[in-house]
Design a protein around this motif. Structure first.
Motif: not given
Length: 303
Positions: A49-66
């Motif tokens: 699954t995926y979750a967008e996140v703001d890494a202290d001003g840098v756009p990022a995306l978590w890719a999270i395996p079960e």
């Protein structure tokens, strides 16, 4: 034996995307949209699954395996010569690597050139790394991964941290890295017909966009990591395709890892293309390589 039908189809796909992106007169925004279609070469990794996140001003995306280890994380940098590609172009490939490693992966949307030349990309990589530390991840439990310019950043970030006397990530996976910005390795021209993504002309365009300071020295070890002092570099797995324009400097960098006695493994993919991980889930040779990457990360993170 030759390569699989799927690998041949992947090479044809890369060639078709390059042809579209190289159409004369295209606006850069259109070229970037075309480059992002590389994502369609990968399958959706199951159970991620995926979750967008703001890494202290840098756009990022978590890719999270079960079932991912909650204490471990990867920091993933995309391809595109600093000029193109994005979180979305790498999302699925990064998810496959994360799944193989059993760890979540933070796909970093670093700023692009020519709007943001060097050192914006490595600055954003460092910012994202420090954000991970602030989330409670220990350096030894973080893996630095990436391909093409992202494979360069995957090594350049630990080198920058070591130069500051700080703890570096616990392991590195560098795929198809651009290690020599002089673009002088003979393989650049020898593999011109074999590499279906890159060419000397494309590399020169990327370099001009990324390194805009007229006083820059292309041999500077902060830029050309093949010249860097690799003392203290974390365990590093280097993967590159034998057919790519950057294969020669990949081999050179592998020798540098050995010279500095870095715990390392160097895996040239027979007849492999540049940034071959984009074929994740479809190309059996790629999936085997990703399994090897996952094993490397499982073995070295936290050790």
């Amino acid at each position: 034996m030759g390569i699989s039908t799927e690998a041949q189809q992947f090479a044809q796909f890369l060639e078709s995307v390059r042809a579209k992106a190289s159409t004369p007169g295209l606006d850069l925004a259109v070229v970037r949209d075309i480059v992002d279609t590389h994502a369609s070469a990968s399958t959706e990794p199951e159970g991620v699954t995926y979750a967008e996140v703001d890494a202290d001003g840098v756009p990022a995306l978590w890719a999270i395996p079960e079932g991912a280890d909650p204490d471990k994380a990867l920091l993933h940098f995309h391809f595109g010569g600093s000029v193109a590609a994005s979180i979305s172009s790498d999302r699925k490939a990064a998810g496959h690597i994360a799944k193989a490693a059993g760890a979540r992966s933070l796909v970093v949307g670093f700023r692009l050139a020519p709007e943001h030349p060097h050192p914006a990309q490595i600055d954003d990589a460092e910012t994202a790394y420090r954000w991970l530390l602030a989330q409670g991840y220990e350096p030894r439990n973080i893996g630095s991964t990436g391909h093409s310019i992202g494979g360069t950043l995957a090594v350049a970030l630990p080198l920058r941290l070591l130069a500051k006397g700080e703890a570096a990530p616990g392991a590195i996976i560098s795929i198809s890295p651009w290690t020599d910005l002089t673009i002088s390795n003979p393989k650049v021209d020898e593999n011109e017909e074999l590499d279906k993504m890159l060419s000397r002309d494309i590399l020169e365009q990327f370099r001009a966009a990324w390194l805009q300071d007229p006083g820059v020295d292309f041999t500077d070890p902060e830029i050309s990591i093949v010249n860097a002092d690799l003392t203290g570099l974390p365990p590093t797995a280097l993967h590159y395709g034998e057919y790519e324009a950057l294969a020669g400097e990949g081999a050179d960098f592998g020798r540098r890892l050995a010279d500095f006695k870095v715990v390392s493994e160097v895996r040239p993919l027979p007849e492999g293309q540049h940034s071959f991980i984009l074929g994740a889930g479809r190309v059996p040779e790629v999936d085997r390589a990703i399994e090897q990457m996952g094993q490397w990360l499982r073995r070295h993170l936290g050790s």
